[in-house]
Design a protein around this motif. Structure first.
Motif, PDB file in Angstrom:
ATOM      1  N   PRO A  13       0.782  -0.979   0.369  1.00  0.00           N
ATOM      2  CA  PRO A  13       0.304   0.238   0.006  1.00  0.00           C
ATOM      3  C   PRO A  13       1.046   1.539  -0.438  1.00  0.00           C
ATOM      4  CG  PRO A  13      -0.581  -1.480   1.993  1.00  0.00           C
ATOM      5  CD  PRO A  13       0.569  -2.070   1.113  1.00  0.00           C
ATOM      6  N   ALA A  14       2.340   1.531   0.486  1.00  0.00           N
ATOM      7  CA  ALA A  14       2.926   2.740   0.815  1.00  0.00           C
ATOM      8  C   ALA A  14       3.327   2.394  -0.702  1.00  0.00           C
ATOM      9  CB  ALA A  14       3.751   2.300   1.761  1.00  0.00           C
ATOM     10  N   ILE A  15       3.630   1.312  -1.283  1.00  0.00           N
ATOM     11  CA  ILE A  15       4.339   2.038  -2.490  1.00  0.00           C
ATOM     12  C   ILE A  15       3.547   2.774  -3.324  1.00  0.00           C
ATOM     13  CG2 ILE A  15       5.632   0.640  -4.902  1.00  0.00           C
ATOM     14  CD1 ILE A  15       7.157  -0.714  -2.789  1.00  0.00           C
ATOM     15  N   ALA A  16       2.099   2.145  -3.449  1.00  0.00           N
ATOM     16  CA  ALA A  16       1.138   2.118  -4.672  1.00  0.00           C
ATOM     17  C   ALA A  16       1.347   3.442  -3.852  1.00  0.00           C
ATOM     18  CB  ALA A  16      -0.339   1.392  -3.877  1.00  0.00           C
ATOM     19  N   ASP A  17       0.416   4.265  -2.900  1.00  0.00           N
ATOM     20  CA  ASP A  17       0.844   5.452  -2.796  1.00  0.00           C
ATOM     21  C   ASP A  17       1.588   6.042  -3.407  1.00  0.00           C
ATOM     22  OD1 ASP A  17      -1.979   4.627  -0.930  1.00  0.00           O
ATOM     23  OD2 ASP A  17      -1.162   5.020   0.619  1.00  0.00           O
ATOM     24  N   LEU A  18       2.297   5.918  -2.523  1.00  0.00           N
ATOM     25  CA  LEU A  18       4.041   6.671  -3.308  1.00  0.00           C
ATOM     26  C   LEU A  18       4.054   6.978  -4.812  1.00  0.00           C
ATOM     27  CD1 LEU A  18       6.569   7.999  -2.865  1.00  0.00           C
ATOM     28  CD2 LEU A  18       7.354   5.918  -2.697  1.00  0.00           C
ATOM     29  N   VAL A  19       3.445   5.854  -5.614  1.00  0.00           N
ATOM     30  CA  VAL A  19       3.644   6.177  -7.035  1.00  0.00           C
ATOM     31  C   VAL A  19       2.259   6.116  -7.631  1.00  0.00           C
ATOM     32  CG1 VAL A  19       3.251   4.789  -9.162  1.00  0.00           C
ATOM     33  CG2 VAL A  19       5.028   3.537  -7.266  1.00  0.00           C
ATOM     34  N   ALA A  20       1.235   6.610  -6.487  1.00  0.00           N
ATOM     35  CA  ALA A  20      -0.056   7.446  -7.156  1.00  0.00           C
ATOM     36  C   ALA A  20       0.445   9.103  -6.995  1.00  0.00           C
ATOM     37  CB  ALA A  20      -1.672   7.474  -6.481  1.00  0.00           C
ATOM     38  N   TYR A  21       1.304   9.367  -5.840  1.00  0.00           N
ATOM     39  CA  TYR A  21       2.068  10.366  -5.627  1.00  0.00           C
ATOM     40  C   TYR A  21       2.519  11.222  -6.971  1.00  0.00           C
ATOM     41  CZ  TYR A  21       4.382  14.845  -4.274  1.00  0.00           C
ATOM     42  OH  TYR A  21       5.158  15.955  -4.543  1.00  0.00           O
ATOM     43  N   LEU A  22       3.627  10.410  -7.106  1.00  0.00           N
ATOM     44  CA  LEU A  22       4.419  10.510  -9.032  1.00  0.00           C
ATOM     45  C   LEU A  22       3.711  10.924  -9.705  1.00  0.00           C
ATOM     46  CD1 LEU A  22       7.481   8.167  -8.258  1.00  0.00           C
ATOM     47  CD2 LEU A  22       7.249  10.308  -7.067  1.00  0.00           C
TER      48      LEU A  22
END
Length: 133
Positions: free
Chosen positions: A117-126
Motif C-alpha cells: 500500500p505504501a508503494i502504491a500511494d507513493l507511485v500515485a503521488y508521483l
C-alpha cells in the motif's frame, strides 16, 4: 439470496485499497525528497554526496512518450528492477515501504501489479506531479 450474491460480487470486485496520493506525498517528503528534492526535480540536499545523480521524477511521463511508466516505477521502488543508485531494492527504506496486504495497481494494458500500500500511494503521488512538457 440474490442481494447477498450481488453484495458479495461487488465486494470482491472492489479494489482492496484505493491509492492515496496525499499519503504518497507525505511518504515522498519523508523518504525521497532528500535525494530527489522537494519538487522532485533531482536537486535534493544529498545530491552532492551521491555518485549517481537522481533523476527528475517530474519527467517520467515525458521521457516515456507521455505515458506514466507505472510498471517501471513500481518495480524500481520495490526492488524488482533495482537501480544501482539505490544499491538494489532500496534497502534503507525497504521495511518502511513494505508490509501490509498487497494492493493491485493497473498497468496501462490492465495487467494488475501487486505491491505494498505504501508503494502504491507513493507511485500515485508521483503520477500527479508529472510535468506537462
Amino acid at each position: 439470496m440474490r442481494s447477498l450474491t450481488l453484495a458479495l460480487t461487488l465486494l470482491l470486485a472492489a479494489p482492496a485499497s484505493a491509492q492515496d496520493a496525499d499519503a504518497g506525498r507525505l511518504l515522498y517528503m519523508d523518504i525521497c525528497a532528500a535525494c530527489h528534492g522537494l519538487e522532485a526535480t533531482g536537486n535534493g540536499p544529498m545530491v552532492e554526496a551521491l555518485t549517481i545523480a537522481p533523476p527528475d521524477l517530474t519527467q517520467l511521463s515525458a521521457n516515456n512518450d507521455g505515458v506514466f511508466p507505472i510498471v517501471r516505477v513500481v518495480f524500481q521502488v520495490d526492488g524488482r528492477d533495482p537501480m544501482i543508485a539505490h544499491g538494489g531494492p532500496m534497502p534503507i527504506f525497504g521495511p518502511y515501504l513494505d508490509g501490509g496486504a498487497s494492493v493491485a495497481m493497473s498497468a496501462p494494458d490492465g495487467t494488475p501489479i501487486l505491491t505494498s500500500p505504501a508503494i502504491a500511494d507513493l507511485v500515485a503521488y508521483l503520477e500527479t506531479i508529472q510535468s506537462e512538457g
